[in-house]
Design an enzyme around this catalytic site. Structure first.
Site, PDB file in Angstrom:
ATOM      1  N   ASP A  41       0.870  -1.073  -0.252  1.00  6.17           N
ATOM      2  CA  ASP A  41       0.031  -0.113  -0.037  1.00  6.17           C
ATOM      3  C   ASP A  41       0.925   1.157   0.082  1.00  6.17           C
ATOM      4  OD1 ASP A  41      -2.076   2.050   1.051  1.00  6.17           O
ATOM      5  OD2 ASP A  41      -3.339   0.387   1.158  1.00  6.17           O
ATOM      6  N   ASP A  66       3.928   1.708  -4.395  1.00  3.43           N
ATOM      7  CA  ASP A  66       2.958   2.420  -5.240  1.00  3.43           C
ATOM      8  C   ASP A  66       2.821   1.218  -6.556  1.00  3.43           C
ATOM      9  OD1 ASP A  66       1.605   3.571  -7.271  1.00  3.43           O
ATOM     10  OD2 ASP A  66       2.356   5.564  -6.501  1.00  3.43           O
ATOM     11  N   VAL A  67       1.543   0.700  -6.617  1.00  3.24           N
ATOM     12  CA  VAL A  67       1.636  -0.239  -7.620  1.00  3.24           C
ATOM     13  C   VAL A  67       1.434   0.315  -9.137  1.00  3.24           C
ATOM     14  CG1 VAL A  67      -0.272  -1.767  -6.352  1.00  3.24           C
ATOM     15  CG2 VAL A  67      -1.206  -0.027  -7.871  1.00  3.24           C
ATOM     16  N   LYS A  99      -3.868   6.131 -13.620  1.00  6.79           N
ATOM     17  CA  LYS A  99      -2.763   5.433 -13.643  1.00  6.79           C
ATOM     18  C   LYS A  99      -2.749   4.270 -12.581  1.00  6.79           C
ATOM     19  CE  LYS A  99       0.647   9.010 -14.688  1.00  6.79           C
ATOM     20  NZ  LYS A  99       1.819   9.883 -14.164  1.00  6.79           N
ATOM     21  N   GLY A 110       1.268  -8.524 -14.867  1.00  6.81           N
ATOM     22  CA  GLY A 110       2.601  -9.049 -15.147  1.00  6.81           C
ATOM     23  C   GLY A 110       3.158  -9.830 -14.196  1.00  6.81           C
ATOM     24  N   TYR A 153     -12.266   7.361 -12.278  1.00  7.87           N
ATOM     25  CA  TYR A 153     -12.340   6.252 -11.755  1.00  7.87           C
ATOM     26  C   TYR A 153     -12.907   5.143 -12.409  1.00  7.87           C
ATOM     27  CZ  TYR A 153     -13.791   3.435  -7.672  1.00  7.87           C
ATOM     28  OH  TYR A 153     -14.343   2.121  -6.613  1.00  7.87           O
ATOM     29  N   GLN A 170      -4.929 -13.729 -23.506  1.00 14.18           N
ATOM     30  CA  GLN A 170      -3.760 -13.763 -24.347  1.00 14.18           C
ATOM     31  C   GLN A 170      -2.871 -14.647 -23.448  1.00 14.18           C
ATOM     32  OE1 GLN A 170      -3.077  -9.668 -25.638  1.00 14.18           O
ATOM     33  NE2 GLN A 170      -0.792 -10.155 -25.927  1.00 14.18           N
TER      34      GLN A 170
END
Ligand code: NAD
Ligand code: UDP
Ligand code: UDP
Length: 322
Positions: A41, A66-67, A99, A110, A153, A170
């Site tokens: 977080d 930060d993701v 973002k 990923g 959002y 995919q």
């Protein structure tokens, strides 16, 4: 040393947004089930206070991160909850909100692809926008204003859903997409402007209750413990079931009814005060939870009065100690 049954079934689970309202309840529940939990977080809206009671647990680890930046860890499952959730907070820095949803989803997908982890996305009823059909079913494609103040959002979450389904098709990532409807309970952020926390705090302080518009708009409120039941049931659902699936409590109330309930349960003398309705505010919202019932056996059990009482107790104590 031979492992116990609990250790064999124990998983290493990443919870992004784990110091937030829903995330902290999820971490607590997963630890209770004997799993190892990595809570990631950036503390934008979450707080260490929400997870203080978990820090002593040897199976719990907190990482400030930060993701929107890549993350290399080894995990079995990922719950992706990182994203400010209330209009006040997601509109504070709208570019960062998009973002977080989009780049954050790419990074976590990923990570899931590399580690072969199962990954659940905390999506939202906001993907339906201001809905033209009622109640909302998963097949409804929504009515979102792509350039309005809620779009950072709503569209961010819609794009994240697209990414989840494309990584599934995919790259064969095992995804689970959950559309969460308005959820409330202890550890909601006191200043995030959401209707349940606002009304309770105003009522406890004897301040006017802020009704936006005429209060005839509706929402269906789900208590946090029910929501976490649904979230974990979805993660554990059969292989090949990806969702999206609505999770919420279908009991629908007008905002005026909510205000009256809060005033009654707090025994407050607060008065109603009317303000303009914010732009693009959905007029009605109610989940159709047939799919959650049939696929997950989901059935919310905490009704509004009981849930409000527990939430009122939480905020009463918070105000008392501050
Ligand atoms: P919250 O604001 O309490 O929790 C979000 C958490 O994400 C916070 O701890 C915040 O610090 C963290 N975060 C934000 N941006 C981040 C980033 N870039 N990197 C790492 N962490 C970041 O909100 P919540 O109500 O607990 O919502 C959790 C999730 O559930 C969100 O994704 C939200 O969109 C979704 N959701 C919630 C509701 C609801 O009614 N509570 C409804 C629909 C969807
Ligand atoms: N990523 C990550 N952790 C991992 C693996 C990938 O954060 O363990 C991020 C990485 O930054 C990458 C993104 O996830 O840009 C998407 O990964 P993917 O493998 O899909 O794409 P690529 O590496 O080809 O960009
Ligand atoms: N609302 C209100 N007074 C408040 C906060 C919110 O009347 O102090 C209304 C808001 O306009 C919306 C509903 O309550 O119609 C739910 O708002 P919230 O921000 O909690 O959630 P969302 O709009 O995202 O469902």
């Amino acid at each position: 040393m031979t492992k116990t049954a609990a250790q064999i079934s124990s998983k290493k689970i990443l919870v992004t947004g784990g110091a937030g309202f829903l995330g902290s309840h999820l971490c607590e529940r997963l630890l209770g089930q004997g799993h190892e939990v990595l809570c990631v977080d950036n503390l934008f809206t979450g707080t260490k206070r929400n997870i203080l009671h978990l820090l002593e647990n040897p199976n719990f680890e907190f990482m400030r991160h930060d993701v929107t930046f890549p993350l290399y860890v080894e995990v079995d499952e990922i719950y992706n909850l990182a994203c400010p959730a209330s209009p006040v907070h997601y509109q504070f820095d709208p570019v960062q909100t998009t973002k977080t949803s989009v780049v954050g989803a790419i990074n976590m997908l990923g990570l899931a692809k590399r580690t072969k982890a199962k990954i659940l996305q905390a999506s939202t009823s906001e993907v339906y926008g201001d809905p033209e059909i009622h109640p909302q079913v998963e097949s409804y494609r929504g009515a979102v204003n792509p350039i309005g103040i809620r779009a950072c959002y709503d569209e961010g979450k819609r794009c994240a859903e697209t990414l989840f389904f494309d990584y599934q098709r995919q790259h064969n990532v095992n995804v689970k997409v959950m559309r969460i409807f308005n959820t409330y309970g202890p550890r909601m952020h006191p200043n995030d402007g959401r209707v349940v926390s606002n009304f309770i705090i105003q009522a406890l302080r004897g301040e006017d209750i802020s009704i936006y518009g005429d209060g005839s708009q509706t929402r269906s409120f789900c208590y946090v413990s029910d929501l976490i039941d649904g979230m974990i049931a979805l993660m554990e659902s059969r292989d090949g079931f990806y969702g999206p699936v609505n999770i919420g409590n279908p009991n629908e109330f007008t905002i005026l009814e909510l205000a009256q309930n809060v005033i009654r349960l707090t025994e407050s003398h607060s008065q109603l005060r009317f303000y303009p309705l914010p732009q693009d505010d959905p007029k009605q919202r109610q989940p159709d939870i047939s799919l959650a019932k049939s696929e997950l056996g989901f059935s919310p059990s905490v009704q509004l009065e009981e849930g409000l009482k527990k939430t009122i107790e939480y905020f009463r104590e918070m105000l008392h100690n501050s």
